[in-house]
Design a protein around this motif. Structure first.
Motif, PDB file in Angstrom:
ATOM      1  N   UNK A 110       0.828  -1.210   0.000  1.00 31.96           N
ATOM      2  CA  UNK A 110       0.000   0.000   0.000  1.00 31.96           C
ATOM      3  C   UNK A 110       0.863   1.262   0.000  1.00 31.96           C
ATOM      4  N   UNK A 111       1.960   1.246   0.764  1.00 32.52           N
ATOM      5  CA  UNK A 111       2.759   2.455   0.963  1.00 32.52           C
ATOM      6  C   UNK A 111       3.914   2.603  -0.022  1.00 32.52           C
ATOM      7  N   UNK A 112       4.126   1.635  -0.898  1.00 34.25           N
ATOM      8  CA  UNK A 112       5.298   1.669  -1.780  1.00 34.25           C
ATOM      9  C   UNK A 112       5.406   2.955  -2.604  1.00 34.25           C
ATOM     10  N   UNK A 113       4.317   3.496  -3.191  1.00 40.10           N
ATOM     11  CA  UNK A 113       4.476   4.762  -3.919  1.00 40.10           C
ATOM     12  C   UNK A 113       4.953   5.904  -3.019  1.00 40.10           C
ATOM     13  N   UNK A 114       4.388   5.978  -1.795  1.00 40.30           N
ATOM     14  CA  UNK A 114       4.790   7.040  -0.872  1.00 40.30           C
ATOM     15  C   UNK A 114       6.240   6.863  -0.430  1.00 40.30           C
ATOM     16  N   UNK A 115       6.681   5.616  -0.214  1.00 38.50           N
ATOM     17  CA  UNK A 115       8.059   5.374   0.195  1.00 38.50           C
ATOM     18  C   UNK A 115       9.035   5.774  -0.905  1.00 38.50           C
ATOM     19  N   UNK A 116       8.694   5.463  -2.144  1.00 37.79           N
ATOM     20  CA  UNK A 116       9.552   5.862  -3.268  1.00 37.79           C
ATOM     21  C   UNK A 116       9.641   7.384  -3.375  1.00 37.79           C
ATOM     22  N   UNK A 117       8.511   8.063  -3.136  1.00 34.58           N
ATOM     23  CA  UNK A 117       8.489   9.527  -3.201  1.00 34.58           C
ATOM     24  C   UNK A 117       9.364  10.130  -2.100  1.00 34.58           C
ATOM     25  N   UNK A 118       9.266   9.600  -0.885  1.00 39.02           N
ATOM     26  CA  UNK A 118      10.094  10.101   0.223  1.00 39.02           C
ATOM     27  C   UNK A 118      11.569   9.905  -0.092  1.00 39.02           C
ATOM     28  N   UNK A 119      11.922   8.725  -0.629  1.00 42.49           N
ATOM     29  CA  UNK A 119      13.307   8.469  -0.987  1.00 42.49           C
ATOM     30  C   UNK A 119      13.830   9.431  -2.032  1.00 42.49           C
ATOM     31  N   UNK A 120      12.984   9.763  -3.021  1.00 43.30           N
ATOM     32  CA  UNK A 120      13.382  10.709  -4.070  1.00 43.30           C
ATOM     33  C   UNK A 120      13.612  12.098  -3.496  1.00 43.30           C
ATOM     34  N   UNK A 121      12.730  12.557  -2.605  1.00 42.93           N
ATOM     35  CA  UNK A 121      12.869  13.889  -2.008  1.00 42.93           C
ATOM     36  C   UNK A 121      14.134  13.970  -1.162  1.00 42.93           C
TER      37      UNK A 121
END
Length: 404
Positions: free
Chosen positions: A227-238
């Motif tokens: 469920x959280x994979x898109x949000x985790x990828x976004x946090x890593x990118x930022x």
């Protein structure tokens, strides 16, 4: 319980159908009555179990406890494809909440806990705990009025007249508590000054729940990662855009049964290329200049801990348990504090009992207090304590309590 079932189940149904027996016997109505009655029973049993834990005010946790039980009942109805009354189900939930709040308010007003204290030993330390009306005794005579128990320091040598008094109280049905036992139940901390057979027995966690919990941890971690994979990828990118260096920070921690492992976290500090496994780098201060601007937000909201879901999948961590300490700090505290390594008898957690009560610690004195919280968690290892920690973790994520 009886009042909640009457007020939350029968009153709304009677208001809807009155004396129309055919309405009461509709299949969807019967399903609703059974589901709401089951939800109320389960919710109140869970609430009672939570209320036995220290620092729990039942009126605060009645909404989340009943919300969980009603959602479980709703999930059962949907899985079994049973028809239910979509209007009375939420009404029953709301009326049950109202009833529980009123009942607890009356109970709190007229049922203050009163405990008599036999003088001597460590009983003087109880005065700082305010949740109880303490009644110190000067003579072996019971005070007037209702009494919930008698507190004694059983490690001291009592005079014969006090020993006879305690025996008479026990025969009269009055509960006798050791001062250490009552302090533990009210503060949520377990202090150990020496080990004995009884101590080791009480600190052995439930082996069955240990296995069940590991399976549930794995399932919930897998679902959360999906469920959280898109949000985790976004946090890593930022993180990568804000400052140079990797998005994920890896550090050696001491885990289950003293085994070292690499814990995963979102990087919240400036990357200097130096190893993070030294004693100096393991300590974080209130105004640590190494923390980035984004890192402060990630730490306050505990988002930086989310990569540890991979540690949960690998069986190295749990959702809830004592926080894993860094290898150098663990070695340092093991020399300073007795029995420190015993906290590793259960899997370390993303959140824990010490974290929701105490927050981040740095000094040896605070770590000793943290150890007492960890021992309490191990001794009272249960799904109810884990549920309470989960509720409190949500609250501290919102408030930012204890973050550094």
């Amino acid at each position: 319980m009886a009042g909640a079932l009457l007020f939350g189940v029968l009153v709304p149904v009677a208001f809807r159908w009155g004396t129309d027996i055919d309405g009461w016997l509709l299949p969807e109505q019967i399903s609703t009555i059974v589901a709401t009655a089951s939800a109320i029973t389960l919710g109140l049993i869970g609430l009672r179990q939570l209320a036995r834990l220290p620092g729990v005010e039942e009126s605060i946790y009645c909404v989340p406890a009943l919300l969980v039980s009603f959602l479980l009942a709703l999930a059962a109805l949907l899985m079994l494809r049973l028809e239910y009354n979509r209007y009375l189900f939420p009404i029953s939930f709301a009326l049950t909440i109202v009833w529980v709040f009123v009942a607890h308010a009356l109970n709190r007003r007229y049922r203050t806990v009163r405990l008599a204290i036999v003088p001597g030993g460590e009983v003087d330390t109880l005065g700082a705990i305010r949740e109880v009306e303490w009644l110190p005794l000067d003579t072996p005579t019971l005070p007037r009025g209702r009494l919930n128990g008698l507190i004694v320091d059983l490690r001291q040598d009592l005079e014969p007249h006090w020993e006879r008094f305690i025996a008479d109280c026990a025969l009269a049905g009055i509960r006798i508590f050791h001062v250490k036992q009552i302090r533990e139940s009210l503060t949520g901390r377990l202090e150990i000054t020496h080990l004995s057979e009884n101590t080791l027995g009480s600190l052995n966690p439930d082996a069955l729940y240990l296995k069940v919990k590991q399976g549930l941890d794995w399932i919930f971690a897998l679902v959360a990662l999906i469920v959280l994979s898109p949000a985790l990828l976004l946090v890593g990118l930022v993180i990568r855009l804000e400052s140079p260096g990797p998005a994920i920070f890896r550090q050696t921690r001491i885990g289950f049964r003293g085994r070292p492992f690499k814990v995963l976290k979102f990087r919240t500090m400036h990357h200097d290329g130096r190893p993070g496994d030294t004693l100096a780098s393991a300590v974080t201060t209130d105004t640590d200049p190494r923390i980035t601007r984004l890192g402060k937000f990630l730490r306050r909201t505990r988002i930086d801990e989310l990569p540890q879901l991979f540690n949960v999948l690998k069986g190295e961590m749990s959702w809830i348990g004592p926080r894993p300490e860094t290898a150098p700090l663990s070695k340092f505290y093991d020399k300073q504090l007795s029995f420190y390594g015993y906290r590793n008898i259960v899997r370390p957690g993303i959140s824990g009992w010490a974290q929701v009560n105490q927050g981040h610690v740095t000094g040896a004195d605070q770590t000793l207090e943290k150890l007492h919280y960890d021992f309490y968690y191990i001794k009272n290892f249960s799904p109810w304590l884990d549920l309470l920690i989960a509720f409190r973790t949500v609250a501290i994520v919102v408030s930012g309590f204890g973050s550094k």
